[in-house]
Motif scaffolding. Structure first.
Motif, PDB file in Angstrom:
ATOM      1  N   VAL A  47       0.830  -1.210   0.000  1.00 58.57           N
ATOM      2  CA  VAL A  47       0.000   0.000   0.000  1.00 58.57           C
ATOM      3  C   VAL A  47       0.862   1.257   0.000  1.00 58.57           C
ATOM      4  O   VAL A  47       0.611   2.212  -0.758  1.00 58.57           O
ATOM      5  CB  VAL A  47      -0.955   0.002   1.217  1.00 58.57           C
ATOM      6  N   PHE A  48       1.908   1.284   0.820  1.00 54.17           N
ATOM      7  CA  PHE A  48       2.764   2.461   0.873  1.00 54.17           C
ATOM      8  C   PHE A  48       3.511   2.668  -0.438  1.00 54.17           C
ATOM      9  O   PHE A  48       3.702   3.795  -0.889  1.00 54.17           O
ATOM     10  CB  PHE A  48       3.757   2.346   2.034  1.00 54.17           C
ATOM     11  N   GLY A  49       3.956   1.566  -1.048  1.00 55.83           N
ATOM     12  CA  GLY A  49       4.630   1.669  -2.338  1.00 55.83           C
ATOM     13  C   GLY A  49       3.710   2.216  -3.410  1.00 55.83           C
ATOM     14  O   GLY A  49       4.114   3.048  -4.234  1.00 55.83           O
ATOM     15  N   GLU A  50       2.466   1.744  -3.412  1.00 58.12           N
ATOM     16  CA  GLU A  50       1.495   2.237  -4.389  1.00 58.12           C
ATOM     17  C   GLU A  50       1.225   3.724  -4.194  1.00 58.12           C
ATOM     18  O   GLU A  50       1.134   4.483  -5.160  1.00 58.12           O
ATOM     19  CB  GLU A  50       0.178   1.452  -4.274  1.00 58.12           C
ATOM     20  N   LEU A  51       1.110   4.147  -2.950  1.00 60.06           N
ATOM     21  CA  LEU A  51       0.836   5.565  -2.696  1.00 60.06           C
ATOM     22  C   LEU A  51       2.058   6.425  -2.994  1.00 60.06           C
ATOM     23  O   LEU A  51       1.928   7.576  -3.410  1.00 60.06           O
ATOM     24  CB  LEU A  51       0.365   5.757  -1.259  1.00 60.06           C
ATOM     25  N   GLY A  52       3.249   5.862  -2.787  1.00 62.51           N
ATOM     26  CA  GLY A  52       4.451   6.587  -3.196  1.00 62.51           C
ATOM     27  C   GLY A  52       4.475   6.801  -4.690  1.00 62.51           C
ATOM     28  O   GLY A  52       4.821   7.883  -5.176  1.00 62.51           O
ATOM     29  N   LEU A  53       4.084   5.760  -5.446  1.00 59.13           N
ATOM     30  CA  LEU A  53       4.022   5.893  -6.897  1.00 59.13           C
ATOM     31  C   LEU A  53       2.934   6.873  -7.304  1.00 59.13           C
ATOM     32  O   LEU A  53       3.103   7.629  -8.275  1.00 59.13           O
ATOM     33  CB  LEU A  53       3.779   4.526  -7.548  1.00 59.13           C
ATOM     34  N   LYS A  54       1.822   6.874  -6.582  1.00 63.17           N
ATOM     35  CA  LYS A  54       0.752   7.827  -6.898  1.00 63.17           C
ATOM     36  C   LYS A  54       1.235   9.269  -6.705  1.00 63.17           C
ATOM     37  O   LYS A  54       0.867  10.168  -7.463  1.00 63.17           O
ATOM     38  CB  LYS A  54      -0.477   7.558  -6.030  1.00 63.17           C
ATOM     39  N   ALA A  55       2.079   9.493  -5.697  1.00 64.69           N
ATOM     40  CA  ALA A  55       2.646  10.831  -5.508  1.00 64.69           C
ATOM     41  C   ALA A  55       3.594  11.169  -6.652  1.00 64.69           C
ATOM     42  O   ALA A  55       3.630  12.312  -7.129  1.00 64.69           O
ATOM     43  CB  ALA A  55       3.377  10.901  -4.169  1.00 64.69           C
ATOM     44  N   PHE A  56       4.352  10.181  -7.112  1.00 65.19           N
ATOM     45  CA  PHE A  56       5.231  10.359  -8.272  1.00 65.19           C
ATOM     46  C   PHE A  56       4.401  10.712  -9.505  1.00 65.19           C
ATOM     47  O   PHE A  56       4.721  11.648 -10.244  1.00 65.19           O
ATOM     48  CB  PHE A  56       6.009   9.062  -8.512  1.00 65.19           C
ATOM     49  N   GLU A  57       3.299   9.974  -9.718  1.00 70.71           N
ATOM     50  CA  GLU A  57       2.402  10.246 -10.844  1.00 70.71           C
ATOM     51  C   GLU A  57       1.784  11.632 -10.747  1.00 70.71           C
ATOM     52  O   GLU A  57       1.648  12.335 -11.749  1.00 70.71           O
ATOM     53  CB  GLU A  57       1.266   9.218 -10.872  1.00 70.71           C
ATOM     54  N   LEU A  58       1.415  12.024  -9.545  1.00 68.08           N
ATOM     55  CA  LEU A  58       0.785  13.325  -9.358  1.00 68.08           C
ATOM     56  C   LEU A  58       1.739  14.439  -9.770  1.00 68.08           C
ATOM     57  O   LEU A  58       1.340  15.406 -10.434  1.00 68.08           O
ATOM     58  CB  LEU A  58       0.358  13.498  -7.902  1.00 68.08           C
ATOM     59  N   ALA A  59       3.001  14.306  -9.386  1.00 67.64           N
ATOM     60  CA  ALA A  59       3.989  15.306  -9.769  1.00 67.64           C
ATOM     61  C   ALA A  59       4.211  15.315 -11.272  1.00 67.64           C
ATOM     62  O   ALA A  59       4.367  16.379 -11.883  1.00 67.64           O
ATOM     63  CB  ALA A  59       5.308  15.038  -9.049  1.00 67.64           C
ATOM     64  N   GLN A  60       4.210  14.139 -11.889  1.00 58.54           N
ATOM     65  CA  GLN A  60       4.512  14.015 -13.310  1.00 58.54           C
ATOM     66  C   GLN A  60       3.337  14.383 -14.208  1.00 58.54           C
ATOM     67  O   GLN A  60       3.532  14.905 -15.309  1.00 58.54           O
ATOM     68  CB  GLN A  60       4.939  12.578 -13.615  1.00 58.54           C
ATOM     69  N   THR A  61       2.111  14.096 -13.756  1.00 60.41           N
ATOM     70  CA  THR A  61       0.968  14.178 -14.662  1.00 60.41           C
ATOM     71  C   THR A  61      -0.239  14.958 -14.129  1.00 60.41           C
ATOM     72  O   THR A  61      -1.157  15.242 -14.892  1.00 60.41           O
ATOM     73  CB  THR A  61       0.466  12.770 -15.025  1.00 60.41           C
ATOM     74  N   HIS A  62      -0.293  15.253 -12.837  1.00 57.12           N
ATOM     75  CA  HIS A  62      -1.485  15.850 -12.212  1.00 57.12           C
ATOM     76  C   HIS A  62      -2.702  14.933 -12.372  1.00 57.12           C
ATOM     77  O   HIS A  62      -3.844  15.421 -12.378  1.00 57.12           O
ATOM     78  CB  HIS A  62      -1.786  17.238 -12.780  1.00 57.12           C
ATOM     79  N   ARG A  63      -2.479  13.647 -12.481  1.00 62.14           N
ATOM     80  CA  ARG A  63      -3.560  12.672 -12.656  1.00 62.14           C
ATOM     81  C   ARG A  63      -4.532  12.752 -11.485  1.00 62.14           C
ATOM     82  O   ARG A  63      -4.157  12.642 -10.328  1.00 62.14           O
ATOM     83  CB  ARG A  63      -2.962  11.271 -12.749  1.00 62.14           C
ATOM     84  N   THR A  64      -5.807  12.935 -11.783  1.00 65.61           N
ATOM     85  CA  THR A  64      -6.800  13.150 -10.734  1.00 65.61           C
ATOM     86  C   THR A  64      -6.911  11.953  -9.792  1.00 65.61           C
ATOM     87  O   THR A  64      -7.043  12.128  -8.581  1.00 65.61           O
ATOM     88  CB  THR A  64      -8.172  13.443 -11.363  1.00 65.61           C
ATOM     89  N   MET A  65      -6.879  10.744 -10.353  1.00 70.86           N
ATOM     90  CA  MET A  65      -7.009   9.555  -9.511  1.00 70.86           C
ATOM     91  C   MET A  65      -5.885   9.476  -8.493  1.00 70.86           C
ATOM     92  O   MET A  65      -6.075   9.028  -7.362  1.00 70.86           O
ATOM     93  CB  MET A  65      -7.019   8.289 -10.363  1.00 70.86           C
ATOM     94  N   SER A  66      -4.691   9.909  -8.878  1.00 67.11           N
ATOM     95  CA  SER A  66      -3.558   9.866  -7.952  1.00 67.11           C
ATOM     96  C   SER A  66      -3.833  10.705  -6.720  1.00 67.11           C
ATOM     97  O   SER A  66      -3.564  10.289  -5.581  1.00 67.11           O
ATOM     98  CB  SER A  66      -2.289  10.355  -8.659  1.00 67.11           C
ATOM     99  N   ALA A  67      -4.383  11.900  -6.923  1.00 65.50           N
ATOM    100  CA  ALA A  67      -4.693  12.783  -5.799  1.00 65.50           C
ATOM    101  C   ALA A  67      -5.757  12.165  -4.894  1.00 65.50           C
ATOM    102  O   ALA A  67      -5.638  12.214  -3.661  1.00 65.50           O
ATOM    103  CB  ALA A  67      -5.162  14.142  -6.320  1.00 65.50           C
ATOM    104  N   VAL A  68      -6.786  11.566  -5.508  1.00 66.06           N
ATOM    105  CA  VAL A  68      -7.863  10.966  -4.713  1.00 66.06           C
ATOM    106  C   VAL A  68      -7.339   9.779  -3.909  1.00 66.06           C
ATOM    107  O   VAL A  68      -7.678   9.611  -2.729  1.00 66.06           O
ATOM    108  CB  VAL A  68      -9.022  10.529  -5.630  1.00 66.06           C
ATOM    109  N   LEU A  69      -6.496   8.946  -4.512  1.00 66.51           N
ATOM    110  CA  LEU A  69      -5.985   7.776  -3.807  1.00 66.51           C
ATOM    111  C   LEU A  69      -5.044   8.176  -2.673  1.00 66.51           C
ATOM    112  O   LEU A  69      -5.018   7.528  -1.619  1.00 66.51           O
ATOM    113  CB  LEU A  69      -5.267   6.841  -4.781  1.00 66.51           C
TER     114      LEU A  69
END
Length: 223
Positions: free
Chosen positions: A135-157
């Motif tokens: 779970v922590f690894g996935e959320l770390g990647l979501k933060a990486f995605e958020l910085a790279q793409t502003h992907r909405t799902m990343s912020a919600v997760l």
């Protein structure tokens, strides 16, 4: 106007359903897609598409609508061990994953292409950025995605992960915040992952990919 309001309400319900299910069980992958499908038509997703297309090399992929064919895991395992393809195939096989696990999406516009390409390359991002699948690894990647793409799902997760941790495992809050901070920092420093046709260069060493993209992996995956 009535149709627009109906779609908005249905999208909201899809997002809410996914968030509730994910808070109950973080391993519910389908809930992630319910969330993203519900966010597809909002203004933030439109802005995310504009953001990624402003990055070097990304607009060309959008214009081309580049999507890679299904991968042959056994063939990739025959590549040199230092290659991205071998690392990817080992990761998929060792984890018991299906490389085509993601929910399909018909490409109708830039937003649908963006979401589908992100789904298609999810595990590649895991490997190159170096985040685990807990779970922590996935959320770390979501933060990486958020910085790279502003992907909405990343912020919600990320928001959902913080909320879940506060209620279920508050003693882990510092660890989660640290992982999110690491992911976001790595994402801002790295060159655009979305610009790459990874699947056309499986034989290229993983180390070369990381050097080109300016990535210091959070936790290097060792096949």
């Amino acid at each position: 106007m009535a149709f627009g309001n109906l779609r908005h309400n249905l999208d909201f319900l899809s997002t809410l359903k996914g968030v509730v299910a994910l808070l109950r069980d973080p391993n519910q992958t389908e809930s992630v897609y319910d969330i993203e499908d519900g966010l597809r038509h909002i203004k933030a997703t439109e802005l995310a598409v504009e953001f990624v297309k402003s990055k070097p090399g990304v607009a060309e992929l959008f214009q081309e609508r580049y999507l890679a064919p299904s991968v042959n895991i056994e063939a990739l395992l025959q590549l040199p061990q230092e290659s991205l393809g071998h690392a990817y195939a080992s990761y998929i096989k060792d984890s018991g994953f299906d490389p085509n696990f993601f929910r399909p999406l018909k490409v109708e516009d830039d937003a649908s292409y963006f979401l589908l390409r992100m789904r298609q390359t999810h595990d590649i991002w895991h490997i190159v950025a170096g985040f685990g699948t807990d779970v922590f690894g996935e959320l770390g990647l979501k933060a990486f995605e958020l910085a790279q793409t502003h992907r909405t799902m990343s912020a919600v997760l990320i928001a959902g992960g913080l909320l879940s941790t506060l209620f279920k495992h508050p003693e882990e809050l510092d660890n989660l915040l640290n992982q999110i901070a690491i992911g976001y920092r790595l994402g801002t420093k790295a060159k655009p992952f979305l610009a790459k046709k990874w699947e056309e260069n499986w034989e290229r060493p993983l180390l070369e990919w990381r050097q080109e993209l300016g990535v210091e992996p959070a936790k290097e995956y060792v096949p």
